[in-house]
Design an enzyme around this catalytic site. Sequence first.
Site, PDB file in Angstrom:
ATOM      1  N   GLY A   1     -16.304  38.525 -17.362  1.00  8.86           N
ATOM      2  CA  GLY A   1     -16.104  39.965 -17.396  1.00  8.86           C
ATOM      3  C   GLY A   1     -17.354  40.778 -17.649  1.00  8.86           C
ATOM      4  O   GLY A   1     -17.260  41.992 -17.881  1.00  8.86           O
TER       5      GLY A   1
ATOM      6  N   GLY B   1     -35.524  34.821 -10.771  1.00  7.97           N
ATOM      7  CA  GLY B   1     -34.791  34.293  -9.626  1.00  7.97           C
ATOM      8  C   GLY B   1     -33.337  34.003  -9.961  1.00  7.97           C
ATOM      9  O   GLY B   1     -32.741  33.085  -9.408  1.00  7.97           O
TER      10      GLY B   1
ATOM     11  N   SER C   1     -38.578  19.838 -11.470  1.00 11.08           N
ATOM     12  CA  SER C   1     -37.969  19.084 -10.382  1.00 11.08           C
ATOM     13  C   SER C   1     -38.430  17.639 -10.424  1.00 11.08           C
ATOM     14  O   SER C   1     -39.563  17.350 -10.841  1.00 11.08           O
ATOM     15  CB  SER C   1     -38.367  19.696  -9.028  1.00 11.08           C
ATOM     16  OG  SER C   1     -37.982  18.860  -7.949  1.00 11.08           O
TER      17      SER C   1
ATOM     18  N   TYR D   1     -45.424  21.734  -3.628  1.00 10.99           N
ATOM     19  CA  TYR D   1     -44.326  22.036  -4.555  1.00 10.99           C
ATOM     20  C   TYR D   1     -44.250  20.977  -5.657  1.00 10.99           C
ATOM     21  O   TYR D   1     -44.150  21.293  -6.838  1.00 10.99           O
ATOM     22  CB  TYR D   1     -43.028  22.090  -3.769  1.00 10.99           C
ATOM     23  CG  TYR D   1     -41.764  22.251  -4.587  1.00 10.99           C
ATOM     24  CD1 TYR D   1     -41.369  23.481  -5.061  1.00 10.99           C
ATOM     25  CD2 TYR D   1     -40.947  21.150  -4.849  1.00 10.99           C
ATOM     26  CE1 TYR D   1     -40.196  23.637  -5.797  1.00 10.99           C
ATOM     27  CE2 TYR D   1     -39.772  21.292  -5.573  1.00 10.99           C
ATOM     28  CZ  TYR D   1     -39.408  22.533  -6.041  1.00 10.99           C
ATOM     29  OH  TYR D   1     -38.243  22.678  -6.772  1.00 10.99           O
TER      30      TYR D   1
ATOM     31  N   GLY E   1     -22.135  37.961 -12.245  1.00  8.00           N
ATOM     32  CA  GLY E   1     -21.291  38.192 -13.399  1.00  8.00           C
ATOM     33  C   GLY E   1     -20.552  36.954 -13.845  1.00  8.00           C
ATOM     34  O   GLY E   1     -20.420  35.984 -13.095  1.00  8.00           O
TER      35      GLY E   1
END
Length: 258
Positions: A52, A16, A141, A154, A49
């Site tokens: 560079g 992810g 979490s 969750y 990215g």
Amino acid sequence: MAAIIDLSGRVAVVTGGTRGVGAGITRALLAAGAEVVTCARRPPDERVGAAGRTAEFQPVDLRDPEAVHAFFERVRAAYGRLDTLVNNAGGTTFRLLGEGGAERHARVVELNLLAPLNASLAAYELMRSQESGGSITMIGSVSGTRPSPGTAAYGAAKAGLENLARSMAVEWAPAIRVNTVVLGMVRTELAQLHYGDEAGIDAVGRTVPLGRLAEPSDVGDACVFLASDRAAYISGAALLVHGGGERPAFLDAATANH
């Protein structure tokens, strides 16, 4: 972090890792010099990215053990090694327990607990054959450490994930270190869905002791540290990245009555 931690020559996978917190982790690892492979079910609009350099992307359904195994075999074939896995993929929508059947809640557990288990098992097969071993970081979490109304499945999955990491840290030592980064609220491109407009986000941030929501880069820096030799003796740990946590509600209630 790149100034003090150099991950050049190392290979990392971030599940992810194409948006939000995952993109922040990917950028931090790239900036530290690592080669990074990201994966998700759908390709991103653009590759992530930093400094560079860009991360490679491969599509994979992390809930499918065979697909996950094939993905990690492709990583082995392309790079010859795997040094770090960050299990970041996950999430949920708001749904009270009584509003969803067991199957819907089970899918949340599958994504947030079983998918990281699938990825970790596949990564283990690569890392255990390396002299240098490797490291695995779970993205947990605070929902796994406190009541989580509206996201109960969750929260239960994240609690299980932290416990799973501790067991992995014992079973797979000393070659592989396993830790959890426990997140509080993070400002991502989806923050407005959870906290409202900019004024709402700022108001929520003021409830955090450090006065703001975390940025994805804050999480990325923590993951770079845990992937590095500077964390060589850290395993089975839960690193809290929550800005000091939550102010207890009873303190504000007591103040309001005076």
